[in-house]
Design an enzyme around this catalytic site. Sequence first.
Site, PDB file in Angstrom:
ATOM      1  N   ASP A 108       1.776 -15.375   7.159  1.00  0.00           N
ATOM      2  CA  ASP A 108       1.299 -16.760   7.023  1.00  0.00           C
ATOM      3  C   ASP A 108       1.321 -17.223   5.565  1.00  0.00           C
ATOM      4  O   ASP A 108       1.644 -18.390   5.287  1.00  0.00           O
ATOM      5  CB  ASP A 108      -0.119 -16.894   7.588  1.00  0.00           C
ATOM      6  N   ARG A 143       7.161   1.228  13.584  1.00  0.00           N
ATOM      7  CA  ARG A 143       7.726   0.690  12.331  1.00  0.00           C
ATOM      8  C   ARG A 143       8.897  -0.255  12.584  1.00  0.00           C
ATOM      9  O   ARG A 143       9.463  -0.826  11.662  1.00  0.00           O
ATOM     10  CB  ARG A 143       8.218   1.825  11.429  1.00  0.00           C
ATOM     11  N   HIS A 163       4.132  -4.044   9.310  1.00  0.00           N
ATOM     12  CA  HIS A 163       4.072  -3.910  10.766  1.00  0.00           C
ATOM     13  C   HIS A 163       2.789  -4.458  11.373  1.00  0.00           C
ATOM     14  O   HIS A 163       2.610  -4.406  12.590  1.00  0.00           O
ATOM     15  CB  HIS A 163       4.216  -2.431  11.140  1.00  0.00           C
ATOM     16  N   TYR A 188      10.713   9.438   1.266  1.00  0.00           N
ATOM     17  CA  TYR A 188      10.739   8.452   0.180  1.00  0.00           C
ATOM     18  C   TYR A 188      11.316   8.965  -1.134  1.00  0.00           C
ATOM     19  O   TYR A 188      11.440   8.194  -2.088  1.00  0.00           O
ATOM     20  CB  TYR A 188       9.316   7.906  -0.053  1.00  0.00           C
ATOM     21  N   PRO A 206       0.792  -1.218   0.000  1.00  0.00           N
ATOM     22  CA  PRO A 206       0.000   0.000   0.000  1.00  0.00           C
ATOM     23  C   PRO A 206       0.835   1.283   0.000  1.00  0.00           C
ATOM     24  O   PRO A 206       1.859   1.374   0.668  1.00  0.00           O
ATOM     25  CB  PRO A 206      -0.825  -0.094   1.293  1.00  0.00           C
ATOM     26  N   ASN A 207       0.330   2.238  -0.782  1.00  0.00           N
ATOM     27  CA  ASN A 207       0.866   3.600  -0.875  1.00  0.00           C
ATOM     28  C   ASN A 207       2.186   3.712  -1.637  1.00  0.00           C
ATOM     29  O   ASN A 207       2.662   4.815  -1.878  1.00  0.00           O
ATOM     30  CB  ASN A 207       1.002   4.246   0.520  1.00  0.00           C
ATOM     31  N   ARG A 216      13.056   4.751  12.534  1.00  0.00           N
ATOM     32  CA  ARG A 216      11.854   5.590  12.454  1.00  0.00           C
ATOM     33  C   ARG A 216      10.976   5.360  13.700  1.00  0.00           C
ATOM     34  O   ARG A 216      11.469   4.961  14.743  1.00  0.00           O
ATOM     35  CB  ARG A 216      11.125   5.301  11.131  1.00  0.00           C
ATOM     36  N   HIS A 259      12.737  -2.273   2.121  1.00  0.00           N
ATOM     37  CA  HIS A 259      12.114  -1.012   2.521  1.00  0.00           C
ATOM     38  C   HIS A 259      12.973   0.124   2.017  1.00  0.00           C
ATOM     39  O   HIS A 259      14.196   0.100   2.195  1.00  0.00           O
ATOM     40  CB  HIS A 259      11.983  -0.924   4.045  1.00  0.00           C
ATOM     41  N   LEU A 260      12.316   1.108   1.421  1.00  0.00           N
ATOM     42  CA  LEU A 260      13.048   2.274   0.917  1.00  0.00           C
ATOM     43  C   LEU A 260      13.728   3.016   2.062  1.00  0.00           C
ATOM     44  O   LEU A 260      14.884   3.436   1.957  1.00  0.00           O
ATOM     45  CB  LEU A 260      12.076   3.218   0.197  1.00  0.00           C
ATOM     46  N   SER A 261      12.970   3.198   3.151  1.00  0.00           N
ATOM     47  CA  SER A 261      13.492   3.932   4.308  1.00  0.00           C
ATOM     48  C   SER A 261      14.101   2.944   5.305  1.00  0.00           C
ATOM     49  O   SER A 261      13.896   1.728   5.191  1.00  0.00           O
ATOM     50  CB  SER A 261      12.363   4.721   4.968  1.00  0.00           C
ATOM     51  N   ARG A 297       4.031  11.115  -2.072  1.00  0.00           N
ATOM     52  CA  ARG A 297       3.957  10.894  -0.622  1.00  0.00           C
ATOM     53  C   ARG A 297       5.287  11.245   0.055  1.00  0.00           C
ATOM     54  O   ARG A 297       6.348  10.813  -0.388  1.00  0.00           O
ATOM     55  CB  ARG A 297       3.556   9.440  -0.306  1.00  0.00           C
ATOM     56  N   GLU A 316      12.900  -9.107   1.711  1.00  0.00           N
ATOM     57  CA  GLU A 316      12.048  -7.977   2.129  1.00  0.00           C
ATOM     58  C   GLU A 316      12.830  -6.694   1.921  1.00  0.00           C
ATOM     59  O   GLU A 316      14.009  -6.627   2.294  1.00  0.00           O
ATOM     60  CB  GLU A 316      11.721  -8.161   3.615  1.00  0.00           C
ATOM     61  N   ASN A 371       8.059  -5.429  -0.785  1.00  0.00           N
ATOM     62  CA  ASN A 371       7.990  -4.273   0.102  1.00  0.00           C
ATOM     63  C   ASN A 371       6.527  -4.209   0.548  1.00  0.00           C
ATOM     64  O   ASN A 371       5.667  -3.725  -0.196  1.00  0.00           O
ATOM     65  CB  ASN A 371       8.392  -2.978  -0.605  1.00  0.00           C
ATOM     66  N   ALA A 426       2.995  -0.512   4.810  1.00  0.00           N
ATOM     67  CA  ALA A 426       2.564  -0.505   6.215  1.00  0.00           C
ATOM     68  C   ALA A 426       2.136  -1.885   6.712  1.00  0.00           C
ATOM     69  O   ALA A 426       2.154  -2.137   7.930  1.00  0.00           O
ATOM     70  CB  ALA A 426       1.423   0.492   6.397  1.00  0.00           C
TER      71      ALA A 426
END
Length: 142
Positions: free
Chosen positions: A86, A110, A79, A22, A9-10, A106, A99-101, A17, A97, A73, A76
């Site tokens: 599962d 997160r 978390h 980001y 998402p997002n 943070r 993550h950009l950040s 954003r 996995e 990725n 949200a």
Amino acid sequence: MQVLVINGPNLNMLGIREPDIYGRKTFADLENYIRGEAARLGVDVTLFQSNHEGAIVDAIQQALGRYQGILINPGAYTHTSVAILDALKAVQLPTAEVHLSDISTREAFRQFSYVSLYAQKTICGKGFEGYSEGLEWLAGNA
Ligand code: DQA
């Protein structure tokens, strides 16, 4: 080797954003970057993005027998989503996995990742390059 790349998402809002976190590059820029890196590494990628948890669970389930690895990725859902964890545990595909950040520096909420409980490799805080590193890891480990 065939890899399913999942953006949650997002991530489709990249460029709009929170650019201080980001960056200003768009989601189309990210997809082009991933395609380019995949070609460089000789990896065949399918790109999937969804804002919906169930759609991501479906995509992971459908990867079984079709792909040799997953690069994800989860946004949200990282978390919050036991369902995505599962699904990854169900299909048992090598998973990286990304993550950009750097989620470890943070907000406290997160700093825990359900997906990390399954993913064999986690890359944080490297921006777009994290996707390339994830593909490279999958190419060498799947
Ligand atoms: C993110 C980090 C998450 O905490 C956040 O909810 C995102 C993006 C990242 O790429 O840094 O949507 O996964």
